[in-house]
Design a protein around this motif. Structure first.
Motif, mmCIF file in Angstrom:
data_model
loop_
_atom_site.group_PDB
_atom_site.id
_atom_site.type_symbol
_atom_site.label_atom_id
_atom_site.label_comp_id
_atom_site.label_asym_id
_atom_site.label_seq_id
_atom_site.Cartn_x
_atom_site.Cartn_y
_atom_site.Cartn_z
ATOM 1 N N CYS A 31 -7.870 -0.397 -0.559
ATOM 2 C CA CYS A 31 -7.688 0.558 0.546
ATOM 3 C C CYS A 31 -8.949 1.376 0.818
ATOM 4 O O CYS A 31 -9.081 1.981 1.884
ATOM 5 N N CYS A 73 -10.917 0.475 -4.701
ATOM 6 C CA CYS A 73 -9.632 -0.176 -4.410
ATOM 7 C C CYS A 73 -9.697 -0.863 -3.053
ATOM 8 O O CYS A 73 -10.504 -0.489 -2.198
ATOM 9 N N TYR A 90 0.870 -1.179 0.000
ATOM 10 C CA TYR A 90 0.000 0.000 0.000
ATOM 11 C C TYR A 90 0.906 1.228 0.000
ATOM 12 O O TYR A 90 2.085 1.145 0.297
ATOM 13 N N ASP A 91 0.336 2.355 -0.306
ATOM 14 C CA ASP A 91 1.068 3.606 -0.167
ATOM 15 C C ASP A 91 0.089 4.696 0.261
ATOM 16 O O ASP A 91 0.067 5.124 1.398
ATOM 17 N N CYS A 92 -0.768 5.138 -0.678
ATOM 18 C CA CYS A 92 -1.595 6.326 -0.396
ATOM 19 C C CYS A 92 -2.780 6.048 0.524
ATOM 20 O O CYS A 92 -3.203 6.909 1.277
ATOM 21 N N ARG A 93 -3.356 4.866 0.446
ATOM 22 C CA ARG A 93 -4.609 4.518 1.145
ATOM 23 C C ARG A 93 -5.736 5.486 0.790
ATOM 24 O O ARG A 93 -6.616 5.754 1.589
ATOM 25 N N GLU A 94 -5.650 6.063 -0.400
ATOM 26 C CA GLU A 94 -6.673 7.012 -0.857
ATOM 27 C C GLU A 94 -7.178 6.682 -2.256
ATOM 28 O O GLU A 94 -7.773 7.533 -2.914
ATOM 29 N N GLY A 95 -6.879 5.486 -2.758
ATOM 30 C CA GLY A 95 -7.365 5.113 -4.086
ATOM 31 C C GLY A 95 -6.615 5.770 -5.219
ATOM 32 O O GLY A 95 -7.141 5.878 -6.333
ATOM 33 N N ILE A 96 -5.369 6.208 -4.990
ATOM 34 C CA ILE A 96 -4.639 6.963 -6.009
ATOM 35 C C ILE A 96 -3.430 6.198 -6.560
ATOM 36 O O ILE A 96 -3.158 6.241 -7.751
ATOM 37 N N CYS A 97 -2.688 5.516 -5.676
ATOM 38 C CA CYS A 97 -1.381 4.992 -6.104
ATOM 39 C C CYS A 97 -1.437 3.627 -6.789
ATOM 40 O O CYS A 97 -0.537 3.281 -7.543
ATOM 41 N N GLY A 98 -2.465 2.849 -6.529
ATOM 42 C CA GLY A 98 -2.594 1.532 -7.174
ATOM 43 C C GLY A 98 -1.774 0.430 -6.529
ATOM 44 O O GLY A 98 -1.606 -0.633 -7.106
ATOM 45 N N SER A 99 -1.267 0.658 -5.313
ATOM 46 C CA SER A 99 -0.400 -0.352 -4.679
ATOM 47 C C SER A 99 -1.145 -1.471 -3.964
ATOM 48 O O SER A 99 -0.590 -2.540 -3.743
ATOM 49 N N CYS A 100 -2.368 -1.204 -3.555
ATOM 50 C CA CYS A 100 -3.060 -2.107 -2.611
ATOM 51 C C CYS A 100 -3.730 -3.254 -3.356
ATOM 52 O O CYS A 100 -4.950 -3.361 -3.397
ATOM 53 N N ILE A 151 -4.764 3.813 -12.509
ATOM 54 C CA ILE A 151 -3.745 3.956 -11.461
ATOM 55 C C ILE A 151 -2.714 2.819 -11.522
ATOM 56 O O ILE A 151 -1.874 2.694 -10.633
HETATM 57 FE FE1 FES Z 1 -2.940 3.650 -2.939
HETATM 58 FE FE2 FES Z 1 -4.843 1.828 -2.418
HETATM 59 S S1 FES Z 1 -3.047 2.251 -1.271
HETATM 60 S S2 FES Z 1 -4.633 3.046 -4.186
#
Ligand code: FES
Length: 255
Positions: free
Chosen positions: A89, A87, A61-71, A165
């Motif tokens: 997150c 997402c 995870y990274d942003c936890r805001e639905g932006i980075c695409g990591s989760c 993302i």
């Molecule tokens: Fe960044 Fe889910 S943690 S999109």
């Protein structure tokens, strides 16, 4: 204060890329409806660390805001879980009930090898972008760019594709592990704009060929990718990519 409830978890644990993995059972009884899915995993990891018997579960995870695409998690067989256009997150535990069993796995694809537990290596996407996901012609300064008239429909659709993302849910959901929706969205975003047009053919051929080189499968129009995309990107991007690829390879890649 919200009531807590109990869930049962079956989580993929794998020590490393070449190690065998398996689903491991956990039970968590401190879940409340306001927790995000990742916060629920945080609480589980706190318990695992406190017990000291095993390593905490690795997840990305990274942003936890639905932006980075990591989760990127597969939850009960669905990339990013049961809620449309959401997402992992942004998924909340209110979407689950007391006593539920939730199976959590990594995004599975030959081109996304597991690094550890739920974390996969998505650098194949980076290499597809490196192959052509940019504009390298001179476009002038910001005022120059703002003075170029762009049809509203073109601007709107380019923006829609730009919302990708790069999470890889499209790959995880596709029976062929195809990255066509990701690559098509990145191409449609740039190819539609006047600044992207001069390199359209070269960009399309380079990115499609890199996608194939990375070991992603081909698209058979299952449309599972569109169904799980947290940004609702349309598979029309894939049709556009194919049209541009055929035109470019028939006509040559010179702009
Ligand atoms: Fe960044 Fe889910 S943690 S999109």
């Amino acid at each position: 204060m919200a009531d807590t409830f109990t869930i049962h978890l079956k989580i993929w644990r794998q020590d490393g890329p070449d190690q065998p993995g398996k689903l491991v059972d956990y039970t968590l009884d401190k879940v409340n409806e306001h927790m995000s899915f990742l916060e629920m995993l945080d609480v589980l990891n706190e318990e695992i660390v406190a017990e000291g018997k095993e390593e905490p579960i690795e997840f990305d995870y990274d942003c936890r805001e639905g932006i980075c695409g990591s989760c990127n998690l597969v939850i009960n067989g669905q990339a990013h879980g049961p809620k449309d256009m959401t997402c992992t997150c942004q998924l909340h535990m209110r979407n689950f009930s007391d006593g539920d069993t939730i199976v959590i796995e990594p995004f599975r694809s030959k081109a996304f090898p597991v690094i550890k537990d739920l974390v996969v290596d998505r650098s194949a996407f980076d290499r597809i972008i490196e192959a052509g996901g940019y504009v390298s012609v001179k476009t002038g300064s910001a005022p120059d760019a703002n003075s170029i008239p762009i049809d509203k429909t073109v601007a709107d659709t380019a923006f829609d594709y730009a919302t990708c993302i790069g999470c890889g849910a499209c790959v995880a959901a596709c029976p062929n592990s195809s990255a066509s929706l990701f690559t098509g969205a990145k191409l449609a975003h740039l190819n539609r704009l006047p600044q992207g047009e001069p390199e359209r053919k070269k960009r399309t051929v380079s990115m499609v060929e890199q996608m194939e080189e990375e070991g992603f499968g081909d698209c058979s129009n299952y449309a599972e990718c569109e169904a799980v995309c947290p940004k609702g990107i349309s598979i029309s991007a894939i049709a556009e990519m194919r049209r541009n690829y055929v035109k470019a390879t028939l006509a040559g890649t010179e702009a």
